[in-house]
Design a protein around this motif. Structure first.
Motif, PDB file in Angstrom:
ATOM      1  N   ALA A  85      -1.641   1.360  11.252  1.00 37.73           N
ATOM      2  CA  ALA A  85      -2.219   1.014   9.955  1.00 37.73           C
ATOM      3  C   ALA A  85      -3.484   0.212  10.219  1.00 37.73           C
ATOM      4  CB  ALA A  85      -1.213   0.206   9.143  1.00 37.73           C
ATOM      5  N   SER A  86      -4.633   0.794   9.921  1.00 40.65           N
ATOM      6  CA  SER A  86      -5.906   0.164  10.286  1.00 40.65           C
ATOM      7  C   SER A  86      -6.624  -0.506   9.120  1.00 40.65           C
ATOM      8  CB  SER A  86      -6.821   1.206  10.933  1.00 40.65           C
ATOM      9  OG  SER A  86      -6.992   2.290  10.043  1.00 40.65           O
ATOM     10  N   SER A  87      -5.979  -0.561   7.969  1.00 42.59           N
ATOM     11  CA  SER A  87      -6.577  -1.232   6.815  1.00 42.59           C
ATOM     12  C   SER A  87      -5.467  -1.873   5.993  1.00 42.59           C
ATOM     13  CB  SER A  87      -7.363  -0.234   5.957  1.00 42.59           C
ATOM     14  OG  SER A  87      -6.470   0.653   5.312  1.00 42.59           O
ATOM     15  N   PRO A  88      -5.799  -2.823   5.149  1.00 44.26           N
ATOM     16  CA  PRO A  88      -4.760  -3.433   4.300  1.00 44.26           C
ATOM     17  C   PRO A  88      -4.040  -2.409   3.417  1.00 44.26           C
ATOM     18  CG  PRO A  88      -6.705  -4.809   4.296  1.00 44.26           C
ATOM     19  CD  PRO A  88      -7.068  -3.543   5.031  1.00 44.26           C
ATOM     20  N   ALA A  89      -4.759  -1.391   2.940  1.00 47.02           N
ATOM     21  CA  ALA A  89      -4.115  -0.348   2.129  1.00 47.02           C
ATOM     22  C   ALA A  89      -3.120   0.456   2.973  1.00 47.02           C
ATOM     23  CB  ALA A  89      -5.163   0.568   1.521  1.00 47.02           C
ATOM     24  N   ALA A  90      -3.466   0.715   4.226  1.00 43.83           N
ATOM     25  CA  ALA A  90      -2.565   1.448   5.112  1.00 43.83           C
ATOM     26  C   ALA A  90      -1.324   0.614   5.436  1.00 43.83           C
ATOM     27  CB  ALA A  90      -3.294   1.838   6.392  1.00 43.83           C
ATOM     28  N   VAL A  91      -1.499  -0.690   5.602  1.00 45.24           N
ATOM     29  CA  VAL A  91      -0.348  -1.577   5.830  1.00 45.24           C
ATOM     30  C   VAL A  91       0.561  -1.558   4.597  1.00 45.24           C
ATOM     31  CG1 VAL A  91       0.375  -3.967   6.187  1.00 45.24           C
ATOM     32  CG2 VAL A  91      -1.515  -3.039   7.509  1.00 45.24           C
ATOM     33  N   ALA A  92      -0.024  -1.606   3.406  1.00 46.00           N
ATOM     34  CA  ALA A  92       0.770  -1.557   2.174  1.00 46.00           C
ATOM     35  C   ALA A  92       1.526  -0.239   2.084  1.00 46.00           C
ATOM     36  CB  ALA A  92      -0.128  -1.749   0.957  1.00 46.00           C
ATOM     37  N   GLY A  93       0.881   0.856   2.432  1.00 44.72           N
ATOM     38  CA  GLY A  93       1.551   2.155   2.442  1.00 44.72           C
ATOM     39  C   GLY A  93       2.683   2.203   3.457  1.00 44.72           C
ATOM     40  N   ALA A  94       2.441   1.639   4.626  1.00 49.06           N
ATOM     41  CA  ALA A  94       3.482   1.590   5.654  1.00 49.06           C
ATOM     42  C   ALA A  94       4.663   0.746   5.181  1.00 49.06           C
ATOM     43  CB  ALA A  94       2.921   1.028   6.953  1.00 49.06           C
ATOM     44  N   CYS A  95       4.379  -0.343   4.479  1.00 49.45           N
ATOM     45  CA  CYS A  95       5.450  -1.205   3.966  1.00 49.45           C
ATOM     46  C   CYS A  95       6.284  -0.477   2.913  1.00 49.45           C
ATOM     47  CB  CYS A  95       4.867  -2.486   3.381  1.00 49.45           C
ATOM     48  SG  CYS A  95       4.229  -3.605   4.636  1.00 49.45           S
ATOM     49  N   ILE A  96       5.622   0.268   2.043  1.00 49.65           N
ATOM     50  CA  ILE A  96       6.355   1.053   1.040  1.00 49.65           C
ATOM     51  C   ILE A  96       7.198   2.122   1.726  1.00 49.65           C
ATOM     52  CG2 ILE A  96       6.078   2.697  -0.871  1.00 49.65           C
ATOM     53  CD1 ILE A  96       3.576   1.025  -1.685  1.00 49.65           C
ATOM     54  N   GLY A  97       6.625   2.785   2.727  1.00 51.07           N
ATOM     55  CA  GLY A  97       7.377   3.781   3.486  1.00 51.07           C
ATOM     56  C   GLY A  97       8.583   3.184   4.199  1.00 51.07           C
TER      57      GLY A  97
END
Length: 149
Positions: A20-32
């Motif tokens: 996850a290379s951006s805050p949005a990607a981290v948020a997506g990973a957390c939801i996943g």
């Protein structure tokens, strides 16, 4: 990998390609991860319900009366309760492919899920850890009562 609890977007999640290379990607990973944890608890409930079903079938099959036994023996054994022919029959049910192979497959899938979650926790990323804890908690609330007596 930072070997202490941190929040950031530089951690790999299970595979090198899953960074996850951006805050949005981290948020997506957390939801996943949250949804993955709910799925893991659902699989655990599925396994428990099948364990109960398999146990009930085993008990019913082991309590069947031999049709060649005399009526006198049946009444005598029913007064004393069921008596297993050996201690091994009581403790270890026989191998049944239709029951034991699916049990092994479900266990393998559940173990894979658990190890993937363990590796996620080992990133020390606080957002991932919180997502896993919350997902397991919500999953247990949703599915924890299923398959328990």
């Amino acid at each position: 990998m930072t070997p202490w609890l941190h929040f950031g977007d530089t951690d790999y999640l299970i595979f090198k390609a899953w960074q996850a290379s951006s805050p949005a990607a981290v948020a997506g990973a957390c939801i996943g991860l949250f949804l993955f944890c709910i799925l893991e608890r659902c699989l655990a409930a599925y396994r428990r319900t099948h364990e109960l079903r398999w146990r009930t079938k085993t008990i019913l099959m082991s309590s069947r009366v031999d049709p060649s036994a005399s009526k006198e023996e049946d009444t005598e054994s029913s007064r004393d309760g069921p008596t297993p022919t050996s201690a091994r029959e009581q403790l270890v049910p026989p191998f049944t492919p239709s029951r034991d192979i699916p049990r092994g497959v479900i266990q393998a899938i559940q173990s894979t899920f658990s190890y993937a979650l363990m590796l996620t926790i080992m990133t020390f990323n606080g957002a991932y850890i919180i997502s896993v804890i919350l997902g397991l908690g919500v999953g247990e609330v949703l599915f924890g009562r299923i398959g328990r007596k």
